[in-house]
Design a protein around this motif. Sequence first.
Motif, mmCIF file in Angstrom:
data_model
loop_
_atom_site.group_PDB
_atom_site.id
_atom_site.type_symbol
_atom_site.label_atom_id
_atom_site.label_comp_id
_atom_site.label_asym_id
_atom_site.label_seq_id
_atom_site.Cartn_x
_atom_site.Cartn_y
_atom_site.Cartn_z
ATOM 1 N N HIS A 196 0.844 -1.193 0.000
ATOM 2 C CA HIS A 196 0.000 0.000 0.000
ATOM 3 C C HIS A 196 0.882 1.247 0.000
ATOM 4 N N VAL A 197 0.451 2.252 -0.750
ATOM 5 C CA VAL A 197 1.185 3.520 -0.839
ATOM 6 C C VAL A 197 0.192 4.669 -0.751
ATOM 7 N N PRO A 198 0.565 5.775 -0.110
ATOM 8 C CA PRO A 198 -0.360 6.915 -0.031
ATOM 9 C C PRO A 198 -0.526 7.585 -1.395
ATOM 10 N N ILE A 199 -1.699 8.131 -1.625
ATOM 11 C CA ILE A 199 -1.965 8.851 -2.864
ATOM 12 C C ILE A 199 -1.169 10.154 -2.878
ATOM 13 N N ASP A 200 -0.525 10.422 -4.026
ATOM 14 C CA ASP A 200 0.188 11.685 -4.204
ATOM 15 C C ASP A 200 -0.069 12.205 -5.611
ATOM 16 N N ASP A 201 0.670 13.230 -6.006
ATOM 17 C CA ASP A 201 0.429 13.850 -7.312
ATOM 18 C C ASP A 201 0.739 12.917 -8.481
ATOM 19 N N GLY A 202 1.576 11.911 -8.253
ATOM 20 C CA GLY A 202 1.935 11.005 -9.329
ATOM 21 C C GLY A 202 1.103 9.741 -9.382
ATOM 22 N N THR A 203 0.081 9.639 -8.557
ATOM 23 C CA THR A 203 -0.737 8.421 -8.504
ATOM 24 C C THR A 203 -1.618 8.291 -9.742
ATOM 25 N N ALA A 204 -1.614 7.105 -10.316
ATOM 26 C CA ALA A 204 -2.465 6.825 -11.477
ATOM 27 C C ALA A 204 -3.764 6.165 -11.025
#
Length: 214
Positions: free
Chosen positions: A137-145
């Motif tokens: 799991h990874v937090p949503i950021d500006d580069g999230t697709a």
Amino acid sequence: MLLVLLVVPVALVIGILLRGEGIAALADVRVRGLLWAIAGALVQLLRTADPTWAAGPLHAAGRVLPPLALAVCATGFALANARGAKRGVQVALAAMLTGALANALTTALNGGMPFSVSGARAAGIPAEQIAAPTPGHVPIDDGTALVALADVIGVPGLGVVLSVGDLLLWGGLAAALVIGARRSTTRPGAIVGEHHPSGTTPAGSPPAVERSTP
């Protein structure tokens, strides 16, 4: 895993009861492709535990291998149970497979399933767990697709953040189990499959005695 162990069984029991059947109807549920389900559960368990001895396969190709394996397992399970099933079960399995593939694609493109930090807070997940999320799991950021398919639906009380894919996956699976539960119409003592047309007497039975009117 929480959804597998809690939500699906509860939904199954509630659905069968709403159809007017007893808990005994659970015995009529027939599930094929259990090896696919077990394999998928093992992949998910390894992905979450992230043991050092499995670091190679789990981190291969930017974490693409685990979601690909889960997608294959979901496809195998859906196909095994859709063959010869009633229309409602096939539709439910199609929804389940759509959810599984949506989750797999989102995870593969982001190197882990993205989650909303605000959604995690709304679900009551402790700040330390948000800062150090479980493997995969990874937090949503500006580069999230594909943010729309990420874990963005916080569920207070359960402490989980769901995606649209999760709702389709587990909702479809629960619906397939409920619809697939065969309604029992056999009377006590009757033989399954036995049928006597109206107005006929089963072979070997004594003839009916007519009662005369006084």
